[in-house]
Design an enzyme around this catalytic site. Structure first.
Site, mmCIF file in Angstrom:
data_model
loop_
_atom_site.group_PDB
_atom_site.id
_atom_site.type_symbol
_atom_site.label_atom_id
_atom_site.label_comp_id
_atom_site.label_asym_id
_atom_site.label_seq_id
_atom_site.Cartn_x
_atom_site.Cartn_y
_atom_site.Cartn_z
ATOM 1 N N ARG A 35 0.964 -1.165 -0.087
ATOM 2 C CA ARG A 35 0.023 -0.003 0.064
ATOM 3 C C ARG A 35 0.943 1.216 -0.095
ATOM 4 O O ARG A 35 0.434 2.173 -0.545
ATOM 5 C CB ARG A 35 -0.951 -0.051 1.463
ATOM 6 C CG ARG A 35 -2.212 -0.921 0.954
ATOM 7 C CD ARG A 35 -3.042 -1.047 2.123
ATOM 8 N NE ARG A 35 -4.232 -1.572 1.565
ATOM 9 C CZ ARG A 35 -5.096 -2.137 2.444
ATOM 10 N NH1 ARG A 35 -5.048 -1.937 3.697
ATOM 11 N NH2 ARG A 35 -6.359 -2.594 2.240
ATOM 12 N N LYS A 200 -17.260 -16.622 3.200
ATOM 13 C CA LYS A 200 -18.648 -16.727 3.598
ATOM 14 C C LYS A 200 -19.555 -16.143 2.392
ATOM 15 O O LYS A 200 -19.138 -14.999 1.846
ATOM 16 C CB LYS A 200 -19.104 -15.776 4.696
ATOM 17 C CG LYS A 200 -18.646 -16.657 6.131
ATOM 18 C CD LYS A 200 -18.237 -15.613 7.182
ATOM 19 C CE LYS A 200 -19.210 -15.597 8.298
ATOM 20 N NZ LYS A 200 -19.230 -14.311 8.985
ATOM 21 N N GLY A 353 -8.669 -8.230 -0.116
ATOM 22 C CA GLY A 353 -7.494 -8.139 0.644
ATOM 23 C C GLY A 353 -6.979 -9.718 0.628
ATOM 24 O O GLY A 353 -5.711 -9.828 0.561
ATOM 25 N N GLY A 377 -12.840 -3.659 0.293
ATOM 26 C CA GLY A 377 -14.399 -3.210 0.646
ATOM 27 C C GLY A 377 -14.733 -1.901 -0.369
ATOM 28 O O GLY A 377 -15.838 -2.211 -0.749
HETATM 29 P P1 ADP Z 1 -11.044 -11.381 0.299
HETATM 30 O O1 ADP Z 1 -10.432 -10.833 1.425
HETATM 31 O O2 ADP Z 1 -10.204 -11.677 -0.727
HETATM 32 O O3 ADP Z 1 -12.486 -10.860 -0.124
HETATM 33 P P2 ADP Z 1 -12.314 -13.242 2.070
HETATM 34 O O4 ADP Z 1 -12.020 -12.657 3.107
HETATM 35 O O5 ADP Z 1 -13.733 -13.338 1.383
HETATM 36 O O6 ADP Z 1 -11.581 -12.857 0.604
HETATM 37 O O7 ADP Z 1 -12.008 -14.856 2.346
HETATM 38 C C1 ADP Z 1 -10.619 -15.304 2.646
HETATM 39 C C2 ADP Z 1 -10.580 -16.415 3.512
HETATM 40 O O8 ADP Z 1 -11.438 -17.527 3.024
HETATM 41 C C3 ADP Z 1 -9.074 -17.166 3.385
HETATM 42 O O9 ADP Z 1 -8.775 -16.824 4.828
HETATM 43 C C4 ADP Z 1 -9.272 -18.774 3.105
HETATM 44 O O10 ADP Z 1 -8.802 -19.538 4.211
HETATM 45 C C5 ADP Z 1 -10.859 -18.812 3.596
HETATM 46 N N1 ADP Z 1 -11.442 -19.892 2.759
HETATM 47 C C6 ADP Z 1 -11.230 -20.342 1.426
HETATM 48 N N2 ADP Z 1 -11.987 -21.390 1.321
HETATM 49 C C7 ADP Z 1 -12.214 -21.873 2.573
HETATM 50 C C8 ADP Z 1 -12.901 -23.111 2.764
HETATM 51 N N3 ADP Z 1 -13.420 -24.144 2.059
HETATM 52 N N4 ADP Z 1 -13.176 -23.242 4.148
HETATM 53 C C9 ADP Z 1 -12.969 -22.508 4.844
HETATM 54 N N5 ADP Z 1 -12.485 -21.136 4.507
HETATM 55 C C10 ADP Z 1 -12.080 -20.893 3.494
HETATM 56 MG MG MG Z 2 -10.866 -10.771 3.594
#
Ligand code: ADP
Ligand code: MG
Length: 395
Positions: A35, A200, A353, A377
């Site tokens: 960043r 999620k 992120g 976000g």
């Molecule tokens: P981003 O920050 O890129 O938007 P998220 O915060 O939504 O992504 O999700 C990232 C997390 O999702 C990671 O820490 C990863 O470990 C978790 N994740 C991915 N697949 C699974 C799974 N099958 N079960 C549990 N956690 C998962």
């Molecule tokens: Mg995240």
């Protein structure tokens, strides 16, 4: 929208820049300076224009009062190293130290104020309290440049209110990010493939809602897969499942079909008996997840199919890892999707992120992608179709 040239001759002028310098710290050590690097082009452009640059930023979530654990001091040193100059650091936001440091700047020099969230006015929901802090900040500058893309979805004093008090313009980072997001939403070159994962489904509902209208293909991986599989009537063992979203996922499946959008779910899943880096991995059909196993990655067949769909696209937006990439045994799906994005002949964008962290951790270079968004976000809110207050206020 107005760029810094619109501010006129900046020689000798004090320019307040809101940057996103919210880097991960391990004690006093910056573990990823991405960043800070992303903030350099605008700061350099202002220096070259002869401005006296006053950078405002936040770090973490202090509770509206000074807290040494969230000091930007280490960031000032790193910023100085990257710029190859001394960056003056103000030990407060709008107090004696800030005023002295700003008054001591020469043309082309740079100062960083202490964490703006040390002042409760920064994030206050009360317009007056926020406005009071913005007034104090505005006294430190003659113009304002908004370059903290990670915070433009926030109605905060150093992002929003300050722009109503000073001549304002958009920095290069924000301009680039908005340009890419416009390409993704206004007239994407087709086929347009959207890849969603992460933990999620409830975090991404609004994005799915909006992109299901725009994409040609939607690929779903990560933890949210299991709520979709449940919506199709499969049991998912001990995998992450949001029971209250099963109906929503069923609706998405139906809507995708109505719209002629192809919604691709994994056909195989890499499972393990527990959430653990060393747990023994095996591959099962997505429809046959054993009751005592949890899905931690998309399986190899699915990774191939996803990679194929991505490579044949002209525009790809990816948010959310395909599995628990933090554990090497469950990183393969994420790695193959990332690899496929690097082979797209068109625009490939990584947002989020953890997704950005994943591609770097898996050994990819930023330049291999069309764009890696710095603001998870903010980019998600834009893609959800929401207005971004920090952008709207500039026009
Ligand atoms: P981003 O920050 O890129 O938007 P998220 O915060 O939504 O992504 O999700 C990232 C997390 O999702 C990671 O820490 C990863 O470990 C978790 N994740 C991915 N697949 C699974 C799974 N099958 N079960 C549990 N956690 C998962
Ligand atoms: Mg995240």
């Amino acid at each position: 929208m107005a760029d810094i040239a619109s501010l006129g001759d900046l020689r000798g002028k004090r320019v307040l820049v809101r940057s996103d310098l919210n880097v991960p710290l391990d004690g006093l050590t910056i573990t990823d300076d991405g960043r800070i690097k992303a903030s350099l082009p605008t700061i350099q452009a202002l220096r070259q224009a002869g401005a006296r640059v006053v950078v405002m930023a936040h770090l973490g979530r202090p509770k509206g009062a000074p807290d040494p654990a969230f000091s930007l001091k280490p960031v000032a040193s790193r910023l100085g190293e990257l710029l190859g100059i001394d960056v003056a650091f103000a030990r407060d936001t709008v107090g004696d130290s800030a005023r002295t440091v700003v008054a001591g700047l020469d043309d082309g020099q740079v100062a960083l104020l202490e964490n703006v969230r040390f002042n409760a006015g920064e994030t206050s929901k009360d317009d007056q309290e926020r406005g009071k802090f913005a007034d104090q900040l505005a006294q430190l500058g003659d113009a304002f440049v908004s370059d903290g893309f990670g915070v433009v979805h926030r109605k905060q004093a150093s992002v929003y209110d300050i722009a109503t008090r000073l001549p304002s313009a958009m920095g290069q980072l924000v301009a680039t990010e908005i340009g890419v997001l416009k390409q993704l939403t206004e007239d994407p070159e087709r086929p347009y493939v959207v890849v969603l994962g992460g933990s999620k489904v409830s975090d991404k509902l609004a994005v799915i809602d909006n992109l299901i209208e725009k994409a040609d293909r939607l690929l779903i991986g990560g933890g949210m897969v299991f709520t979709f599989l449940a919506a199709q009537g499969y049991s998912v063992g001990t995998s992450l499942l949001e029971a209250d979203q099963v109906q929503t996922c069923r609706d998405y499946l139906a809507r995708a079909q109505d719209k002629g959008v192809e919604l691709l779910l994994p056909t195989d899943i890499t499972v393990a008996p527990e959430f653990n880096a060393d747990a023994p991995a095996s591959v099962v059909a997505a429809s046959q997840i054993p009751a005592d196993q949890m899905g931690l990655d998309i399986g190899p067949d699915s990774a191939l199919a996803f990679a194929e769909a991505i490579r044949s696209a002209k525009t790809v937006f990816w948010n959310g890892p395909m599995g628990v990439f933090e554990f090497p045994s469950f990183a393969a799906g994420t790695k193959q999707v990332a690899q496929a994005l690097t082979e797209v002949s068109g625009l490939s964008v990584v947002g989020g992120g953890d997704s950005a962290a994943a591609v770097r951790q898996l050994g990819f270079a930023d330049e291999q992608f069309g764009h890696i968004s710095t603001g998870g976000g903010a980019s998600l809110e834009y893609l959800e179709g929401k207005r971004l207050p920090g952008i709207d206020v500039l026009s």
